[in-house]
Scaffold this active site. Structure first.
Site, PDB file in Angstrom:
ATOM      1  N   ASN A 111       0.878  -1.170   0.000  1.00 44.86           N
ATOM      2  CA  ASN A 111       0.000   0.000   0.000  1.00 44.86           C
ATOM      3  C   ASN A 111       0.913   1.216   0.000  1.00 44.86           C
ATOM      4  OD1 ASN A 111      -1.834   2.010   0.500  1.00 44.86           O
ATOM      5  ND2 ASN A 111      -2.780   1.011   2.272  1.00 44.86           N
ATOM      6  N   ARG A 167      -2.463  -2.088  -3.581  1.00 43.09           N
ATOM      7  CA  ARG A 167      -3.683  -1.313  -3.398  1.00 43.09           C
ATOM      8  C   ARG A 167      -3.602  -0.095  -4.326  1.00 43.09           C
ATOM      9  NH1 ARG A 167      -5.239   2.975   1.108  1.00 43.09           N
ATOM     10  NH2 ARG A 167      -7.397   3.254   0.483  1.00 43.09           N
ATOM     11  N   HIS A 207     -12.842   2.806  -0.348  1.00 40.73           N
ATOM     12  CA  HIS A 207     -12.895   1.760   0.696  1.00 40.73           C
ATOM     13  C   HIS A 207     -13.572   0.491   0.170  1.00 40.73           C
ATOM     14  CE1 HIS A 207     -13.062   5.077   4.039  1.00 40.73           C
ATOM     15  NE2 HIS A 207     -11.796   4.678   3.870  1.00 40.73           N
ATOM     16  N   ARG A 213     -12.181  15.356   7.357  1.00 40.60           N
ATOM     17  CA  ARG A 213     -12.929  15.781   6.163  1.00 40.60           C
ATOM     18  C   ARG A 213     -14.374  16.104   6.525  1.00 40.60           C
ATOM     19  NH1 ARG A 213     -11.336  10.475   3.244  1.00 40.60           N
ATOM     20  NH2 ARG A 213      -9.078  10.688   3.295  1.00 40.60           N
ATOM     21  N   GLU A 232      -8.427  -5.375   4.981  1.00 46.00           N
ATOM     22  CA  GLU A 232      -8.214  -5.016   3.582  1.00 46.00           C
ATOM     23  C   GLU A 232      -7.006  -5.740   2.995  1.00 46.00           C
ATOM     24  OE1 GLU A 232      -8.873  -0.967   5.130  1.00 46.00           O
ATOM     25  OE2 GLU A 232      -9.452  -0.470   3.078  1.00 46.00           O
TER      26      GLU A 232
END
Ligand code: ADP
Length: 402
Positions: free
Chosen positions: A10, A94, A183, A244, A387
């Site tokens: 990743n 990823r 996601h 955010r 993940e």
């Protein structure tokens, strides 16, 4: 015997996270990360999980991703797990943005790299770093299959009615503006794991997945396929997140530009980095916010209430989108750990068949579990996401097939 190990990478702009898995039993052989790449104080943290060695940490300049991957390989080699090992079956990367074109994990070749590059305008922060990671890994092991697993792929099943914004169609198409969602690897993994927890096939159940980490997103999954999700063109839309804003009236942006005189970059930073929980109360860690709430801090309480209000709106919206809901699943850092968030988000939804059992909700565990009362019409579950395992499994399945 064919190789059974998969390295999951990743790659961020200044970091590389990695895990090495053995797909015979999905076990982790090593995990680690390199941070602050390009600085004097880069840090490598490596934990061998195979044979039980201790975590090793080192600090010192690591100038770029190539040096970072070489350092990772050197660490892995100390445990007999180097990148040059013949037991490595593939590297799974990823990749944040796969646009509309990548609906599945894809073996990387030059054409795939060119397409990921073409998507940079819609993912300026993420895709360049992902590409650097891929190019570096390919240079180190050109003979090895490398697979891109896209954060957006699971959401490509959304109908146009959910994926399109109500703006001029030609403008939207010219600039590739639509809801992509992110996601996706987590939403895919958790919706499947939730079906498993219920003892049913994914094709038989409708699930609302609430991925609540520092970034947060909700999805409506109908019979194993995503039909709506809260993040949009970028990961800014939807739920209140750590830093955010999530949803807001787009005219806020014109207002900040015209009345506040802020530049586009300043507004971008404000909404992505200085909004959400941190903008509302100065903290983005839910543990700290709950501690402050418990001490009677009004600002933290308001931030918590805004977070929960938005979450509840999405649960209601996706309930309506799905028509029938079998389960609501909480996952990621906040979803897996913050019992007060789960309790507050579900409170008052008895008419929808949703309730949380206080005792079950208080249990801490790494296992998927139900927190709804026995006999509830709709299951409420906590389902830890994984993940890396999902990326490794998708990578391995693709390589084994080819
Ligand atoms: P990401 O992958 O988006 O960086 P994670 O899924 O790891 O995020 O979630 C990180 C967040 O999880 C932290 O910012 C914190 O708010 C929350 N978190 C982690 N542990 C707990 C806990 N025990 N209680 C409440 N919140 C927690």
């Amino acid at each position: 015997m064919s190789p059974t190990r998969v390295l999951v990478l990743n790659s961020g702009s200044s970091s590389v996270k990695y895990q090495l898995l053995d797909m015979r039993d999905n076990s982790r052989l090593a995990v680690g990360l390199v941070e602050r790449i390009g600085e004097e104080t880069s840090r490598l943290k490596h934990t061998p999980l195979h044979g039980g060695g201790a975590t090793r940490e080192s600090t010192g300049p690591i100038p770029d991703h190539e040096a970072a991957l070489k350092a990772v390989s050197a660490e892995l080699a100390k445990d007999g797990l180097g990148l040059d090992s013949s037991e490595l079956a593939a590297i799974g990367h990823r990749v944040v943005h796969g646009g509309k074109s990548f609906t599945e994990p894809t073996v990387i070749d030059e054409a795939v790299l060119a397409e990921i590059e073409r998507l940079i305008p819609v993912a300026p922060l993420h895709n360049p770093a992902n590409l650097t990671g891929i190019r570096t890994a390919r240079a180190l092991r050109p003979d090895l299959p490398q697979v891109a697993v896209f954060d957006t792929a699971f959401h490509t099943t959304m109908p146009e009615s959910a994926a399109r914004y109500a703006i001029d169609v030609r403008t939207a198409d010219e600039y590739r503006i639509r809801r992509y969602g992110f996601h996706g690897t987590s939403h895919a993994f958790v919706s499947r794991a939730t079906a498993e927890l219920l003892g049913r096939a994914p094709e038989d159940v409708n699930v609302i997945v609430l991925h609540l980490g520092n970034g947060a997103s909700a999805s409506a999954v109908e019979k194993g396929r995503c039909v709506d999700t809260s993040m949009g063109l970028t990961p800014l839309e939807g739920l209140v997140m750590g830093t955010r804003s999530g949803d807001l009236d787009p005219a806020v942006i014109f207002h900040l530009a015209r009345v506040g005189g802020l530049s586009t970059d300043e507004i971008d930073t404000l909404l992505n980095k200085r909004s959400g929980l941190i903008g509302l109360c100065g903290d983005n860690d839910m543990r700290e916010i709950r501690r402050r709430v418990d001490e009677g801090d009004q600002q933290a309480q308001l931030a918590f209430d805004i977070y929960i209000h938005r979450l509840k709106k999405y649960i209601g919206a996706y309930y309506a989108v799905l028509g029938r809901v079998d389960a609501v699943a909480f996952t990621a850092g906040v979803g897996e750990n913050a019992a007060p968030v789960r309790e507050a988000a579900i409170a008052g939804l008895q008419e929808l068949g949703l309730a949380v059992d206080a005792e079950l909700n208080a249990v801490r565990s790494d296992e998927p579990r139900l927190i709804s009362p026995a006999g509830a019409r709709v299951a409420v579950a906590v389902v830890p996401t994984d993940e890396e395992l999902e990326i490794a499994a998708q990578t391995y399945a693709l390589v084994a097939r080819n």
